[in-house]
Design a protein around this motif. Structure first.
Motif, short mmCIF file in Angstrom:
data_model
loop_
_atom_site.label_atom_id
_atom_site.label_comp_id
_atom_site.label_asym_id
_atom_site.label_seq_id
_atom_site.Cartn_x
_atom_site.Cartn_y
_atom_site.Cartn_z
N GLU A 1 0.99 -1.22 -0.15
CA GLU A 1 0.05 -0.02 0.09
C GLU A 1 0.81 1.25 0.04
O GLU A 1 0.51 2.23 -0.82
CB GLU A 1 -0.82 -0.11 1.38
N ARG A 2 1.94 1.27 0.87
CA ARG A 2 2.67 2.43 0.92
C ARG A 2 3.40 2.56 -0.43
O ARG A 2 3.68 3.86 -0.80
CB ARG A 2 3.75 2.28 1.91
N GLU A 3 4.04 1.56 -0.74
CA GLU A 3 4.64 1.49 -2.16
C GLU A 3 3.87 2.08 -3.12
O GLU A 3 3.91 2.98 -3.95
CB GLU A 3 4.93 0.09 -2.47
N LYS A 4 2.50 1.62 -3.37
CA LYS A 4 1.45 2.37 -4.22
C LYS A 4 1.49 3.84 -3.95
O LYS A 4 1.50 4.64 -5.02
CB LYS A 4 0.18 1.93 -3.96
N LYS A 5 1.34 4.29 -2.92
CA LYS A 5 1.17 5.83 -2.54
C LYS A 5 2.52 6.55 -3.13
O LYS A 5 2.49 7.37 -3.52
CB LYS A 5 1.08 6.07 -1.20
N ILE A 6 3.49 5.86 -2.65
CA ILE A 6 4.95 6.56 -3.16
C ILE A 6 4.93 6.43 -4.65
O ILE A 6 5.42 7.70 -5.16
CB ILE A 6 6.13 5.52 -2.45
N LEU A 7 4.65 5.46 -5.26
CA LEU A 7 4.69 5.77 -6.79
C LEU A 7 3.72 6.72 -7.14
O LEU A 7 4.29 7.32 -8.05
CB LEU A 7 4.40 4.04 -7.38
N GLU A 8 2.56 6.72 -6.65
CA GLU A 8 1.82 7.61 -7.40
C GLU A 8 2.06 9.39 -7.04
O GLU A 8 2.02 10.08 -7.88
CB GLU A 8 0.43 7.50 -6.70
N SER A 9 2.79 9.17 -5.75
CA SER A 9 3.22 10.59 -5.61
C SER A 9 4.52 11.01 -6.45
O SER A 9 4.77 12.26 -6.68
CB SER A 9 3.76 10.51 -4.19
#
Lengths: 342, 342
Positions: free
Chosen positions: B109-117
């Motif tokens: 989940e955190r990875e997803k947020k990071i990638l989007e950011s």
DNA sequence: TTGAAAGCGCTAACAA
DNA sequence: TTGTTAGCGCTTTCAA
């Protein structure tokens, strides 16, 4: 890979939702104060569908806010630095700030370049483990944004300082070694070279020596010159094995280099030779026997820096003049300096 | 600190130098093709005097170039990650790219947020030690910019993969241990959990076992649960001391946890118990005896990633499909597995 | 409750 | 050899 596919912009969202750009912007910034539910929903749907994400560069250009913080350290690989970076990264990520990590390699010129580049980058604050060669520049920067000097102390106006009680903890460790029964404590350090932490730890050692009526003995090494380690150890090899002495290194990196050489001497630790170091590298407890160390509260240091900056950034209340925070290190006594044992 | 002092802009430089904005811009971008010496000098002087630095955000907004690369790792503190980050940081700094460092903590989940950011941030390329939970998203991103998957392999279209020969080197180490004379090699690992490196190292171990006609013995631990280590060691304690066995850990972090417990067993290393680990942490040579390890070429890995990206970024030649690069690790035999010694 | 329009600081055609 | 101008994508008054 097919590069540069046009990214989705706010305009496309506005068009497709049948509203104006301004309305979309308001929606994105949660300025719902007066916005019909239908509009909100429509925009939400389109944002979702196009998987739109506002361009941070454009947002930043307008408000001069990059939502980026920089941390500048001497060496990204040093455990101390790693720990600071981790703490900063964790906290800033939570606040939706990005963290730019830079490395000076102890080089003032490089540091200068980095700082200037950060300025151009419109970072909103800087945490720096400084070389001491750009104090004026740092002072200027500190007039424009929060600057936190970490680990090392320098006269920089308007900057916040976050350091540990190097003098006291170094003196405490040294004193303990004498009290334990070591007749002599040999302090191994690099050239002080204007670095405040080195100066403080040395001063603490010297103070403890004089307080205990002992003669200080210094060993100088240079981490970029292995021969300096070899010759230090060669000297030690010539000692009579009668009186037990202790070796106390000014930081973990020195110990890391020195340890294999000391080991080769064949002296029994801790009975014939005590071993201790500043810093508490994660391998200290893996050695045989485990290594006495001064543990710096690195996570707290990082957290303190982060919170200071966040405070400064949101509360526009500008505390003029420099603040200074001192955090305490802990002496961790281990078997490597325990003369009581069998 | 007096925040937000207006920063110097290109317009002020132009005014003060008595030329147009465009001319200053050309000067800054070294488009000297035809520019009088006097103009150059005049601009240079003003730039100097005002200590002007172009606003990177504005530059980026225009060309959609942020001159920022991101590296996303599982944990900023892991020696493997530190090493990669250092290499990237060094090379990108030279090319005047900034490095954004992000940490997933193994959380999809955190990875997803990071990638989007990162997407919103307009980074120009991403190096990622992925969790494997966002392969589709990574694939999409890879259509817009260079994406390099490092360390762990996943099916992501258009991405470059940079990995080490985990299977082979794990098999090589295991085989060597058998050949050396250990009757049994106990492989200690975490749950594979979809992580390719873990799977490969395990596979290499198993292959070597079967090639040597030996029974594999697995020890499972969880780094977030110390009790798993304790119970593993408790089992070992019950063994007869007759046949020498070796412990081989799947990575350095496991060994770091396990080592003190193993030490407490009181078994002689290497004669009664051999010790080896994947990864070559810097403390491996400090142990008594020094630890046999599989050394991954971390610096080369980082450098390869960096050069790949730089190549992709300037040469707009877009190699479609995924590329894969395998770098070789080295088995470093040390005294901790040397049965020949006295 | 929404939209039009003026920039933020810079680059890059195109003119002069 | 230099300048004019039209944006890049967004935020933010101020009108409607």
């Amino acid at each position: 890979m097919t590069m540069r596919e046009k990214r989705v912009t706010i305009e496309q969202v506005a068009n497709q939702a049948g509203v104006s750009i301004a309305t979309v912007s308001n929606y994105l910034n949660r300025k719902y104060s007066s916005m019909s539910e239908t509009t909100k929903e429509r925009i939400a749907a389109v944002v979702q569908q196009l998987s739109y994400r506002p361009n941070v560069l454009a947002q930043g250009l307008k408000g001069n806010k990059s939502r980026t913080i920089a941390v500048v350290v001497v060496n990204i690989g040093y455990p101390f630095c790693v720990s600071i970076i981790r703490a900063l990264s964790t906290i800033f990520a939570q606040q939706d700030y990005r963290l730019l990590v830079c490395e000076t390699g102890e080089d003032g010129e490089r540091e200068k370049k980095i700082l200037e580049s950060l300025l151009a980058q419109q970072v909103e604050a800087i945490v720096v483990q400084a070389t001491g060669e750009n104090n004026r520049l740092l002072g200027q920067i500190a007039q424009q944004m929060p600057v936190v000097l970490v680990d090392r102390e320098y006269p920089v106006s308007n900057a916040t300082q976050v350091v540990t009680n190097n003098v006291e903890s170094s003196a405490a460790l040294t004193g303990t070694l004498f009290d334990t029964g070591y007749e002599e404590v040999i302090y191994v350090t690099e050239n002080v070279n204007g670095v405040s932490t080195r100066a403080s730890r040395l001063a603490g050692y010297q103070r403890a020596c004089s307080e205990h009526g002992k003669q200080p003995t210094l060993g100088w090494v240079d981490r970029h010159q292995p021969s300096t380690f070899a010759s230090l150890v060669a000297q030690l090899a010539n000692r009579r094995a009668t009186t037990p002495f202790a070796i106390y290194t000014a930081n973990g990196l020195i110990m890391q280099e020195l340890y294999p050489l000391l080991n080769a001497l064949g002296r029994k630790v801790p009975m014939e030779m005590g071993l201790a170091t500043f810093d508490n590298p994660d391998w200290a407890k893996l050695l045989t026997p485990p290594l006495t160390a001064v543990s710096q509260p690195t996570t707290e240091i990082g957290e303190f820096c982060a919170h200071t900056i966040i405070g400064l950034l949101k509360g526009e209340n500008t505390p003029s003049g420099s603040q200074k925070k001192v955090l305490d290190s802990t002496v961790l006594l281990q078997a490597s300096t325990d003369l009581r044992q069998v």
